[in-house]
Design a protein around this motif. Sequence first.
Motif, PDB file in Angstrom:
ATOM      1  N   SER A  82      60.859 107.974  43.368  1.00  0.00           N
ATOM      2  CA  SER A  82      60.954 106.532  43.159  1.00  0.00           C
ATOM      3  C   SER A  82      59.647 105.810  43.439  1.00  0.00           C
ATOM      4  O   SER A  82      59.446 104.681  42.983  1.00  0.00           O
ATOM      5  N   VAL A  83      58.733 106.444  44.188  1.00  0.00           N
ATOM      6  CA  VAL A  83      57.453 105.812  44.500  1.00  0.00           C
ATOM      7  C   VAL A  83      56.595 105.668  43.251  1.00  0.00           C
ATOM      8  O   VAL A  83      55.778 104.772  43.134  1.00  0.00           O
ATOM      9  N   GLY A  84      56.762 106.562  42.284  1.00  0.00           N
ATOM     10  CA  GLY A  84      55.947 106.518  41.072  1.00  0.00           C
ATOM     11  C   GLY A  84      54.648 107.284  41.237  1.00  0.00           C
ATOM     12  O   GLY A  84      54.462 108.054  42.184  1.00  0.00           O
ATOM     13  N   SER A  85      53.726 107.051  40.324  1.00  0.00           N
ATOM     14  CA  SER A  85      52.479 107.815  40.303  1.00  0.00           C
ATOM     15  C   SER A  85      51.430 107.124  41.156  1.00  0.00           C
ATOM     16  O   SER A  85      50.835 106.131  40.758  1.00  0.00           O
ATOM     17  N   VAL A  86      51.201 107.653  42.354  1.00  0.00           N
ATOM     18  CA  VAL A  86      50.166 107.155  43.254  1.00  0.00           C
ATOM     19  C   VAL A  86      49.377 108.351  43.766  1.00  0.00           C
ATOM     20  O   VAL A  86      49.886 109.462  43.827  1.00  0.00           O
ATOM     21  N   PRO A  87      48.117 108.168  44.137  1.00  0.00           N
ATOM     22  CA  PRO A  87      47.333 109.295  44.650  1.00  0.00           C
ATOM     23  C   PRO A  87      47.931 109.846  45.939  1.00  0.00           C
ATOM     24  O   PRO A  87      48.553 109.117  46.725  1.00  0.00           O
ATOM     25  N   GLY A  88      47.737 111.143  46.180  1.00  0.00           N
ATOM     26  CA  GLY A  88      48.164 111.748  47.432  1.00  0.00           C
ATOM     27  C   GLY A  88      47.246 111.356  48.576  1.00  0.00           C
ATOM     28  O   GLY A  88      46.117 110.911  48.371  1.00  0.00           O
ATOM     29  N   ALA A 134      58.083 114.667  44.815  1.00  0.00           N
ATOM     30  CA  ALA A 134      59.111 114.998  43.839  1.00  0.00           C
ATOM     31  C   ALA A 134      58.860 114.203  42.567  1.00  0.00           C
ATOM     32  O   ALA A 134      58.372 113.085  42.618  1.00  0.00           O
ATOM     33  N   VAL A 135      59.192 114.799  41.426  1.00  0.00           N
ATOM     34  CA  VAL A 135      59.055 114.103  40.154  1.00  0.00           C
ATOM     35  C   VAL A 135      60.429 113.977  39.503  1.00  0.00           C
ATOM     36  O   VAL A 135      61.410 114.579  39.946  1.00  0.00           O
ATOM     37  N   SER A 171      61.340 118.717  39.842  1.00  0.00           N
ATOM     38  CA  SER A 171      60.379 119.706  40.338  1.00  0.00           C
ATOM     39  C   SER A 171      59.480 119.093  41.408  1.00  0.00           C
ATOM     40  O   SER A 171      59.480 117.881  41.627  1.00  0.00           O
ATOM     41  N   LEU A 172      58.714 119.943  42.073  1.00  0.00           N
ATOM     42  CA  LEU A 172      57.782 119.505  43.107  1.00  0.00           C
ATOM     43  C   LEU A 172      56.352 119.609  42.600  1.00  0.00           C
ATOM     44  O   LEU A 172      56.013 120.538  41.853  1.00  0.00           O
ATOM     45  N   GLN A 173      55.524 118.658  43.023  1.00  0.00           N
ATOM     46  CA  GLN A 173      54.103 118.715  42.729  1.00  0.00           C
ATOM     47  C   GLN A 173      53.314 118.668  44.032  1.00  0.00           C
ATOM     48  O   GLN A 173      53.795 118.170  45.043  1.00  0.00           O
ATOM     49  N   GLY A 217      43.776 117.162  45.749  1.00  0.00           N
ATOM     50  CA  GLY A 217      42.600 116.440  46.205  1.00  0.00           C
ATOM     51  C   GLY A 217      42.107 115.475  45.149  1.00  0.00           C
ATOM     52  O   GLY A 217      41.463 114.473  45.463  1.00  0.00           O
ATOM     53  N   THR A 218      42.424 115.776  43.883  1.00  0.00           N
ATOM     54  CA  THR A 218      42.029 114.902  42.772  1.00  0.00           C
ATOM     55  C   THR A 218      43.205 114.569  41.851  1.00  0.00           C
ATOM     56  O   THR A 218      43.153 113.583  41.122  1.00  0.00           O
ATOM     57  N   SER A 219      44.255 115.383  41.863  1.00  0.00           N
ATOM     58  CA  SER A 219      45.378 115.146  40.955  1.00  0.00           C
ATOM     59  C   SER A 219      46.619 115.838  41.489  1.00  0.00           C
ATOM     60  O   SER A 219      46.554 116.710  42.364  1.00  0.00           O
ATOM     61  N   TRP A 220      47.782 115.452  40.921  1.00  0.00           N
ATOM     62  CA  TRP A 220      49.037 116.115  41.223  1.00  0.00           C
ATOM     63  C   TRP A 220      49.207 117.299  40.257  1.00  0.00           C
ATOM     64  O   TRP A 220      49.036 117.155  39.052  1.00  0.00           O
ATOM     65  N   ALA A 221      49.529 118.462  40.803  1.00  0.00           N
ATOM     66  CA  ALA A 221      49.762 119.655  39.984  1.00  0.00           C
ATOM     67  C   ALA A 221      51.076 120.284  40.424  1.00  0.00           C
ATOM     68  O   ALA A 221      51.546 120.051  41.544  1.00  0.00           O
TER      69      ALA A 221
END
Length: 405
Positions: A227-233, A241-242, A246-248, A252-256
């Motif tokens: 529910s947080v949406g796409s934000v940097p880690g 969670a997406v 699934s889990l991402q 350090g630079t992107s969600w994988a």
Amino acid sequence: MNLRSSWVLETGQTREDTRLTQVGATNALNPVQVRSGILPGSYDGKYRLSGFWMTSASAMEAIVSEGRAVIQGDVSEGVYPVTLPVSETVTFAPGDAQFDRIDLVVLRIYDRLYEGTRNEAVIEVLQGLPETDPKAPPAPARSLPLYEVRVPVGASAGTGGIPWGTALNDLRSTVVSAGGILPVEGPIQPGAYPGQYQDTPDAQLQRWDGGKWVSYPQAVGGVVPASVGSVPGGYIGQYRAVADGSLQRWTGTSWASAYPGPYFNDTLDAGYTTSTTYVDKLETRNVKNPLQVSFVAPESRQAILTFGSKIELALETGTAGIASTGSMCVRITQGSNVHRELSDELACVGSKSADPTDAVSASTTQRIHTLTPGLTYTVTAYYKTSNANVRAWFDNTFIQVTPQY
């Protein structure tokens, strides 16, 4: 002027002034100062911030709605609470004949103890300079910016005035009491102490760790909800969670993908070879040449490899009675280095005796080990026949690699 303040007037402060302005909002900025800002809230609870909202009143006038705020002075000056109990109208000067300008609307405290001759709290329009690339004037001491307003060339009551739908830049920021969770509006400012919390516009709860704002899941080692949406880690190894369940993992630079794979490739088209040594290309028009799968090695350094094909041996004219085999094997490489070489012991095999038989489906499953975590490996299919006079056909060929976590 409707704006009310405490402890500005030398005489004449009423009990009503004091009651209206004791807001209790002292969100720390440092040990002796607090953050300037507007108390959050709205009448229906739908919005973070409605105080001092500005809307058009006429071509060159705007209405500033009611609200409460605190304005921090210099270190030795203290903090000024202010309240606007009813809305206020502000007026903008006509536009310049040649250039646009940007005006700044502020809440401002005049305190002659420190500057000038006035003791007053006001809503003020500070007029900017007309320029080809106009900038808003700087906010003066003891003031809180509310809006930037772009006044176009020639704007006036007779020419249609200010285009309010596009002219406003909202600068309002919020403030809450000490220990409260700050609903962020406007620019994000540094925290004042480790353990301070804020709620960002994208609904992310953050904690100040002494040097940066950290998303709440980091502090507890939890998973960022979808529910947080796409934000940097917040750190390498953080999970989220997406929407697909699934889990991402933050690299350090992107969600994988946290658990990538299985990696799979196949071809449903048939091809053949008459080579008695392994080749990675089959004779046909449509088959994938070469058939490959690339995968990233997991931390376990292991993966499960499965490959196979429907194999059929086609005897050439005049070669009846020849027993033969068709073999499929794979070579595993990492860049230019060979991690695992071709070997008949590792192949899947289809055979034909002297008497004709139908095609057979053959596959094998093996463990790949001693991989280097994080590196990309490539698996390439190879084929051969045991007899140059026999075409070994391969159809429905596939490769699958499943990393072990």
